[in-house]
Enzyme design. Structure first.
Site, PDB file in Angstrom:
ATOM      1  N   CYS A 319       0.868  -1.172   0.000  1.00 53.03           N
ATOM      2  CA  CYS A 319       0.000   0.000   0.000  1.00 53.03           C
ATOM      3  C   CYS A 319       0.910   1.228   0.000  1.00 53.03           C
ATOM      4  O   CYS A 319       1.814   1.302  -0.826  1.00 53.03           O
ATOM      5  CB  CYS A 319      -0.968  -0.032   1.182  1.00 53.03           C
ATOM      6  SG  CYS A 319      -0.203  -0.370   2.778  1.00 53.03           S
ATOM      7  N   GLY A 322       2.849   0.364   3.959  1.00 55.33           N
ATOM      8  CA  GLY A 322       2.983  -1.081   4.086  1.00 55.33           C
ATOM      9  C   GLY A 322       2.746  -1.603   5.482  1.00 55.33           C
ATOM     10  O   GLY A 322       3.225  -2.688   5.821  1.00 55.33           O
ATOM     11  N   TRP A 323       1.971  -0.867   6.307  1.00 52.85           N
ATOM     12  CA  TRP A 323       1.745  -1.370   7.669  1.00 52.85           C
ATOM     13  C   TRP A 323       0.283  -1.368   8.090  1.00 52.85           C
ATOM     14  O   TRP A 323      -0.033  -1.566   9.255  1.00 52.85           O
ATOM     15  CB  TRP A 323       2.582  -0.595   8.677  1.00 52.85           C
ATOM     16  CG  TRP A 323       2.464   0.907   8.675  1.00 52.85           C
ATOM     17  CD1 TRP A 323       1.370   1.669   8.397  1.00 52.85           C
ATOM     18  CD2 TRP A 323       3.515   1.826   8.994  1.00 52.85           C
ATOM     19  NE1 TRP A 323       1.663   2.997   8.508  1.00 52.85           N
ATOM     20  CE2 TRP A 323       2.978   3.127   8.888  1.00 52.85           C
ATOM     21  CE3 TRP A 323       4.849   1.678   9.373  1.00 52.85           C
ATOM     22  CZ2 TRP A 323       3.739   4.273   9.129  1.00 52.85           C
ATOM     23  CZ3 TRP A 323       5.593   2.824   9.612  1.00 52.85           C
ATOM     24  CH2 TRP A 323       5.040   4.093   9.498  1.00 52.85           C
ATOM     25  N   ASP A 324      -0.662  -1.182   7.149  1.00 55.78           N
ATOM     26  CA  ASP A 324      -2.093  -1.298   7.438  1.00 55.78           C
ATOM     27  C   ASP A 324      -2.771  -2.269   6.461  1.00 55.78           C
ATOM     28  O   ASP A 324      -3.088  -3.393   6.812  1.00 55.78           O
ATOM     29  CB  ASP A 324      -2.765   0.075   7.381  1.00 55.78           C
ATOM     30  CG  ASP A 324      -2.342   0.983   8.527  1.00 55.78           C
ATOM     31  OD1 ASP A 324      -2.457   0.559   9.680  1.00 55.78           O
ATOM     32  OD2 ASP A 324      -1.883   2.117   8.257  1.00 55.78           O
ATOM     33  N   ARG A 325      -2.992  -1.794   5.243  1.00 55.30           N
ATOM     34  CA  ARG A 325      -3.629  -2.646   4.240  1.00 55.30           C
ATOM     35  C   ARG A 325      -2.747  -3.825   3.842  1.00 55.30           C
ATOM     36  O   ARG A 325      -3.239  -4.934   3.598  1.00 55.30           O
ATOM     37  CB  ARG A 325      -3.968  -1.807   3.002  1.00 55.30           C
ATOM     38  CG  ARG A 325      -5.076  -0.819   3.213  1.00 55.30           C
ATOM     39  CD  ARG A 325      -5.183   0.201   2.086  1.00 55.30           C
ATOM     40  NE  ARG A 325      -4.137   1.215   2.175  1.00 55.30           N
ATOM     41  CZ  ARG A 325      -4.074   2.276   1.372  1.00 55.30           C
ATOM     42  NH1 ARG A 325      -4.975   2.425   0.416  1.00 55.30           N
ATOM     43  NH2 ARG A 325      -3.107   3.163   1.519  1.00 55.30           N
ATOM     44  N   ARG A 371      -3.795   3.518  15.940  1.00 52.32           N
ATOM     45  CA  ARG A 371      -5.039   3.159  15.244  1.00 52.32           C
ATOM     46  C   ARG A 371      -6.194   2.989  16.242  1.00 52.32           C
ATOM     47  O   ARG A 371      -7.317   3.410  15.968  1.00 52.32           O
ATOM     48  CB  ARG A 371      -4.846   1.873  14.439  1.00 52.32           C
ATOM     49  CG  ARG A 371      -3.756   1.955  13.365  1.00 52.32           C
ATOM     50  CD  ARG A 371      -4.039   3.031  12.342  1.00 52.32           C
ATOM     51  NE  ARG A 371      -3.051   3.069  11.281  1.00 52.32           N
ATOM     52  CZ  ARG A 371      -2.164   4.034  11.101  1.00 52.32           C
ATOM     53  NH1 ARG A 371      -2.145   5.081  11.924  1.00 52.32           N
ATOM     54  NH2 ARG A 371      -1.301   3.997  10.105  1.00 52.32           N
TER      55      ARG A 371
END
Length: 581
Positions: A319, A322-325, A371
């Site tokens: 994404c 590179g640390w959620d989706r 989050r």
């Protein structure tokens, strides 16, 4: 470089307690490899050791040291390179990647991607590397992680990017800038090729990420010099973590939750090569009308179809950072393939859950503390979503069985041959769900007629088909097949957003002494097993999550009733009786 830990080491933690400790640490501390010392470091070391032990159950691996974050500040301190499946299967796959060369390529290429989050292999499947990363860095980041040189240069990202279109004669200075871009992204491409990555799936809804009016990141799909033209690029836009606040606010209900594709910053259309969609019964032109469940399901089907292709090419998913989706889909892929018995075959549900939470999310820098404070609960969504992928349509075994057919025959025709041999018309589906796995007599399970037909010419095969055409079983299979057959086509499936401004391992061959329908793994599971395995993972997650982090209740409705999922959640973990509201 370090060797893998010996198999059989005592676990650093086990079962529910280990997962609860992990979730507590995850929800309180933001992991960074560069942060060392103190009690937190001891807990992280225990988590890392547990991950290495779980990897060692099924794989030979090496480790790329990142103890002080010198390779990447928010990647694991021990980056695992899976080299070979050491399971019981006789069809064990091995990677050709050498950790020393990989480490050198990583050091050269890491500046090419946002936050230095380079292309990193995380799953080994049939000898293919499934990788993760951030998107490509923009010019600002290339001129220093602080961006000072970029900010004070007086230029914008587009102005710098335009240097790619200017000849050497026009500007020596800009040519030097373009050469820097060529060099950095050239190293990134070398890393991708060394990992045999062919497919790049970009989850960004933007072509470039814009902050404060500046393009701070780029992506392969808009690289002006088309440096990534030799790769198969897929633009599969998926909502960012902010969208998952709506998921939380809707009482953790994803059904009916549709992303607003008309927002100004959304300019990346869905674009997928038609060759990758032929086997999927999906109308991609409708993607903007899908709710969160359907969109996630369809993207996962696409990724599974890609990694089951006949070539030995790897896959990159990314994404922006590179640390959620990215961990969402990496985790779903790992759990789905595990549920099929195709990877991590020695791990129990609680163990695969621990591994994917710890490695795919925590150690790769998902900012759960931030989050949760914002209500962007993409992490919870991932594991609660497992209830939506339990059916066989998400199984990698389904496509493997179809590709294992001998040349010239369809699945229903092979079924009729096997039916005739057994003299029975029962349990067709069960024969193929098992794939005649590891059967000593598999070679003899086909009649002489079947073997003769396989080696015969097309005229003999056509005659056999004609003789079988009128049988009830043939008619049944023909009807079932009609909706699945597709005519070959080429090109791209591209649907523009309404707001857009602009070593080979193949299953497709007949092994001597084995069935042509054999699926190369040692621990295959039926559809019902897949469902129970995923449900067990989900239940374990919900129970541990409720005891450690918990769901944040939305404002009560006028009736005062608790939300649907929250009520189901509380009952499911035994904190409230089923008869109590």
């Amino acid at each position: 470089m370090a060797a893998a830990a010996a198999r059989g080491c005592p676990p650093a933690g086990s079962g529910d307690r280990a997962l609860a400790e992990l979730l507590l640490e995850f929800s309180r501390v933001q992991y960074r490899a560069k942060d060392g010392g103190g009690a937190a470091a001891a807990k992280v070391e225990r988590i890392e050791r547990r991950c290495l032990e779980l990897f060692a159950r099924d794989y030979r691996y090496s480790v790329i040291p990142n103890v002080h974050g010198e390779v990447c500040a928010h990647y694991p301190r021990h980056i695992v390179l899976l080299e070979r499946d050491v399971g019981a299967s006789r069809d064990s796959y091995e990677s050709n990647v050498q950790v020393g060369k990989l480490q050198d390529l990583i050091n050269r290429s890491k500046m090419a991607r946002c936050r230095g989050r380079f292309v990193c292999p995380v799953i080994l499947y049939k000898g293919k590397h499934i990788c993760r990363s951030a998107t490509l860095a923009g010019w600002g980041e290339l001129y220093g992680r602080t961006g000072y040189n970029y900010i004070f240069s007086g230029g914008s990202d587009d102005a710098w990017a335009d240097a790619e279109d200017i000849s050497e004669e026009d500007s020596a200075l800009r040519n030097a800038d373009s050469q820097l871009f060529d060099k950095v992204r050239g190293h990134d491409i070398k890393l991708l090729r060394y990992l045999s990555v062919r497919y790049i799936c970009d989850l960004m809804v933007e072509n470039k990420k814009v902050k404060f009016g500046l393009n701070v990141t780029s992506s392969e799909k808009v690289d002006k010099a088309q440096r990534y033209a030799d790769f198969t690029l897929l633009s599969i836009p998926y909502p960012g973590c902010e969208f998952f606040k709506d998921y939380k606010d809707r009482d953790y209900t994803a059904e009916g939750l549709i992303f607003n594709w008309k927002q100004d910053y959304v300019d990346a259309p869905l674009s997928i090569p038609v060759s990758l969609t032929q086997s999927l019964d999906i109308d991609w032109s409708e993607y903007q009308s899908w709710d969160l469940v359907q969109q996630t399901q369809n993207y996962l089907k696409l990724l599974i179809s890609i990694i089951n292709s006949d070539d030995d090419s790897g896959l990159l998913v990314h994404c922006i950072s590179g640390w959620d989706r990215t961990p969402l889909f990496i985790s779903l892929l790992r759990l789905s393939l595990w549920a099929d018995g195709l990877i991590h075959t020695s791990l129990e549900p609680s163990e695969i859950l621990y591994l994917t939470v710890a490695y795919d999310w925590f150690l790769f820098g998902h900012m759960l503390v931030d989050r949760l404070s914002k209500g962007e609960e993409i992490f919870f969504f991932c594991f609660n979503f497992l209830k939506h992928i339990t059916s066989e349509e998400f199984s990698a075994l389904k496509s493997q069985r179809r590709k294992s057919l001998p040349p010239g025959f369809t699945l229903e025709e092979i079924c009729m041959l096997k039916q005739k041999d057994r003299g029975s018309t029962t349990s067709l589906s069960s024969d193929f769900s098992l794939g005649m796995e590891s059967s000593p007599g598999a070679a003899g399970s086909f009649t002489y007629e079947a073997v003769e037909l396989m080696t015969a010419g097309t005229q003999a095969q056509a005659a056999w088909r004609k003789s079988c055409a009128s049988s009830p079983q043939a008619v049944l299979w023909s009807r079932a097949q009609q909706s699945e057959d597709r005519l070959p086509s080429t090109g791209m499936v591209e649907v523009k957003s309404s707001s857009s401004s602009s070593s080979t391992h193949s299953d497709n061959f007949l092994r001597i002494g084995s069935s042509p329908l054999e699926v190369p793994r040692s621990r295959l599971v039926s559809a019902s097993d897949r469902e129970s395995r995923l449900e067990e993972v989900r239940s374990a997650f919900l129970a541990s999550y409720s005891r450690t982090i918990g769901l944040k209740a939305v404002p009560p409705s006028p009736s005062g009733a608790i939300g649907g999922l929250l009520e189901q959640f509380v009952r499911g973990v035994g904190l409230r009786g089923s008869s109590t509201l």
